[in-house]
Design a protein around this motif. Structure first.
Motif, PDB file in Angstrom:
ATOM      1  N   UNK A  99      24.305  12.915 -14.347  1.00 58.61           N
ATOM      2  CA  UNK A  99      24.373  12.732 -15.795  1.00 58.61           C
ATOM      3  C   UNK A  99      25.730  13.190 -16.319  1.00 58.61           C
ATOM      4  N   UNK A 100      26.375  12.315 -17.096  1.00 53.38           N
ATOM      5  CA  UNK A 100      27.686  12.621 -17.659  1.00 53.38           C
ATOM      6  C   UNK A 100      27.590  13.307 -19.013  1.00 53.38           C
ATOM      7  N   UNK A 101      26.621  12.880 -19.836  1.00 49.41           N
ATOM      8  CA  UNK A 101      26.516  13.424 -21.188  1.00 49.41           C
ATOM      9  C   UNK A 101      25.065  13.327 -21.662  1.00 49.41           C
ATOM     10  N   UNK A 102      24.626  14.331 -22.412  1.00 45.86           N
ATOM     11  CA  UNK A 102      23.313  14.317 -23.061  1.00 45.86           C
ATOM     12  C   UNK A 102      23.529  14.545 -24.542  1.00 45.86           C
ATOM     13  N   UNK A 103      22.869  13.735 -25.360  1.00 45.04           N
ATOM     14  CA  UNK A 103      22.961  13.849 -26.810  1.00 45.04           C
ATOM     15  C   UNK A 103      21.566  14.202 -27.339  1.00 45.04           C
ATOM     16  N   UNK A 104      21.506  15.263 -28.142  1.00 40.28           N
ATOM     17  CA  UNK A 104      20.267  15.666 -28.805  1.00 40.28           C
ATOM     18  C   UNK A 104      20.396  15.358 -30.293  1.00 40.28           C
ATOM     19  N   UNK A 105      19.441  14.621 -30.841  1.00 43.29           N
ATOM     20  CA  UNK A 105      19.421  14.294 -32.269  1.00 43.29           C
ATOM     21  C   UNK A 105      18.307  15.087 -32.921  1.00 43.29           C
ATOM     22  N   UNK A 106      18.689  15.927 -33.884  1.00 42.62           N
ATOM     23  CA  UNK A 106      17.728  16.785 -34.577  1.00 42.62           C
ATOM     24  C   UNK A 106      17.572  16.264 -35.998  1.00 42.62           C
ATOM     25  N   UNK A 107      16.346  15.868 -36.345  1.00 46.07           N
ATOM     26  CA  UNK A 107      16.013  15.438 -37.702  1.00 46.07           C
ATOM     27  C   UNK A 107      14.943  16.372 -38.235  1.00 46.07           C
ATOM     28  N   UNK A 108      14.930  16.539 -39.530  1.00 42.10           N
ATOM     29  CA  UNK A 108      13.983  17.445 -40.158  1.00 42.10           C
ATOM     30  C   UNK A 108      12.559  16.922 -40.005  1.00 42.10           C
ATOM     31  N   UNK A 109      11.636  17.783 -39.562  1.00 43.01           N
ATOM     32  CA  UNK A 109      10.214  17.476 -39.392  1.00 43.01           C
ATOM     33  C   UNK A 109       9.959  16.320 -38.435  1.00 43.01           C
ATOM     34  N   UNK A 110      10.823  16.141 -37.440  1.00 47.06           N
ATOM     35  CA  UNK A 110      10.673  15.105 -36.424  1.00 47.06           C
ATOM     36  C   UNK A 110      10.865  15.735 -35.046  1.00 47.06           C
ATOM     37  N   UNK A 111      10.287  15.118 -34.007  1.00 43.19           N
ATOM     38  CA  UNK A 111      10.591  15.606 -32.659  1.00 43.19           C
ATOM     39  C   UNK A 111      12.083  15.411 -32.354  1.00 43.19           C
ATOM     40  N   UNK A 112      12.624  16.256 -31.514  1.00 45.60           N
ATOM     41  CA  UNK A 112      14.028  16.144 -31.123  1.00 45.60           C
ATOM     42  C   UNK A 112      14.167  14.970 -30.162  1.00 45.60           C
ATOM     43  N   UNK A 113      15.107  14.089 -30.452  1.00 45.23           N
ATOM     44  CA  UNK A 113      15.340  12.930 -29.602  1.00 45.23           C
ATOM     45  C   UNK A 113      16.491  13.238 -28.651  1.00 45.23           C
ATOM     46  N   UNK A 114      16.294  12.876 -27.388  1.00 40.82           N
ATOM     47  CA  UNK A 114      17.316  13.104 -26.380  1.00 40.82           C
ATOM     48  C   UNK A 114      17.697  11.781 -25.731  1.00 40.82           C
ATOM     49  N   UNK A 115      18.985  11.586 -25.554  1.00 40.54           N
ATOM     50  CA  UNK A 115      19.488  10.425 -24.850  1.00 40.54           C
ATOM     51  C   UNK A 115      20.524  10.909 -23.857  1.00 40.54           C
ATOM     52  N   UNK A 116      20.637  10.231 -22.724  1.00 38.30           N
ATOM     53  CA  UNK A 116      21.609  10.642 -21.718  1.00 38.30           C
ATOM     54  C   UNK A 116      22.440   9.448 -21.269  1.00 38.30           C
ATOM     55  N   UNK A 120      28.424   5.538 -17.074  1.00 39.54           N
ATOM     56  CA  UNK A 120      28.954   4.801 -18.208  1.00 39.54           C
ATOM     57  C   UNK A 120      27.911   4.050 -19.009  1.00 39.54           C
ATOM     58  N   UNK A 121      26.645   4.185 -18.662  1.00 44.33           N
ATOM     59  CA  UNK A 121      25.576   3.483 -19.382  1.00 44.33           C
ATOM     60  C   UNK A 121      24.594   4.480 -19.988  1.00 44.33           C
ATOM     61  N   UNK A 122      24.002   4.045 -21.087  1.00 45.95           N
ATOM     62  CA  UNK A 122      23.033   4.878 -21.797  1.00 45.95           C
ATOM     63  C   UNK A 122      21.661   4.719 -21.144  1.00 45.95           C
ATOM     64  N   UNK A 123      20.971   5.825 -20.982  1.00 38.24           N
ATOM     65  CA  UNK A 123      19.622   5.798 -20.441  1.00 38.24           C
ATOM     66  C   UNK A 123      18.597   5.716 -21.556  1.00 38.24           C
ATOM     67  N   UNK A 124      17.324   5.616 -21.206  1.00 40.91           N
ATOM     68  CA  UNK A 124      16.276   5.564 -22.223  1.00 40.91           C
ATOM     69  C   UNK A 124      16.179   6.871 -23.013  1.00 40.91           C
ATOM     70  N   UNK A 125      15.780   6.763 -24.260  1.00 40.42           N
ATOM     71  CA  UNK A 125      15.629   7.941 -25.121  1.00 40.42           C
ATOM     72  C   UNK A 125      14.268   8.589 -24.891  1.00 40.42           C
ATOM     73  N   UNK A 126      14.242   9.892 -25.089  1.00 40.46           N
ATOM     74  CA  UNK A 126      13.001  10.657 -24.994  1.00 40.46           C
ATOM     75  C   UNK A 126      12.898  11.557 -26.213  1.00 40.46           C
ATOM     76  N   UNK A 127      11.671  11.931 -26.582  1.00 41.45           N
ATOM     77  CA  UNK A 127      11.441  12.835 -27.704  1.00 41.45           C
ATOM     78  C   UNK A 127      10.755  14.095 -27.188  1.00 41.45           C
ATOM     79  N   UNK A 128      11.096  15.219 -27.812  1.00 44.42           N
ATOM     80  CA  UNK A 128      10.530  16.503 -27.396  1.00 44.42           C
ATOM     81  C   UNK A 128      10.030  17.273 -28.612  1.00 44.42           C
ATOM     82  N   UNK A 129       8.921  17.986 -28.417  1.00 46.99           N
ATOM     83  CA  UNK A 129       8.346  18.828 -29.465  1.00 46.99           C
ATOM     84  C   UNK A 129       8.860  20.267 -29.397  1.00 46.99           C
TER      85      UNK A 129
END
Length: 156
Positions: A99-116, A120-129
């Protein structure tokens, strides 16, 4: 003979899914609709199988088919000690070393979304509680030194 093979397959499937469940340290967000959908489908298979079949072989096949459908309830994806488990039947997962890079997206009152990103290609997104701190500490401990961890905080 088919019934014996189906029974052996079902047993091996449940053992494998149990082992994968144990290996996932941080599970991803689960869609709660599956807790009523898969039992309903299994019940329909069971009712239709028992209503039309009178021999023991057909009834055992119906039970095994319903158990295979119920195995979808044991599906678990998330972060393990050595890789990202995208779905339970992927026995290798995606190793943190690739894995080259992981991006965590934090939104208010939502699960944290993670993408990796890997190769050079984006993988599937996942959500975490889980909390951002817990995810960040886990990922920094398991990613390579050259890998990036980006955190995006989106406020309304």
């Amino acid at each position: 003979m088919f019934t014996i093979l189906l029974g052996a397959f079902t047993l091996v499937l449940f053992i494998y899914l149990l082992l994968v469940r144990r290996s996932v340290v941080i599970p991803s967000h689960v869609n709660k609709n599956r807790y009523w959908f898969y039992p309903l489908i299994a019940l329909l298979i069971g009712v239709s199988g028992f209503a039309g079949l009178t021999d023991l072989d057909g009834r055992l096949q119906t039970v095994f088919a319903a158990l295979v459908v119920l195995s979808f309830l044991m599906d678990k994806k998330g972060l393990s000690e050595s890789s990202i488990v995208m779905f339970s039947l992927d026995n290798r997962g995606i190793p943190y070393a690739s894995i080259e890079k992981i991006v965590l997206l934090v939104e208010e009152n939502q699960p944290i979304k993670m993408n990796f990103f890997r190769n050079g290609r984006r993988g599937p997104a996942m959500s975490f509680d889980r909390s951002l701190e817990e995810l960040a500490v886990f990922l920094t401990a398991h990613l390579n030194d050259g890998s990036k961890l980006e955190i995006i905080i989106k406020e309304d």
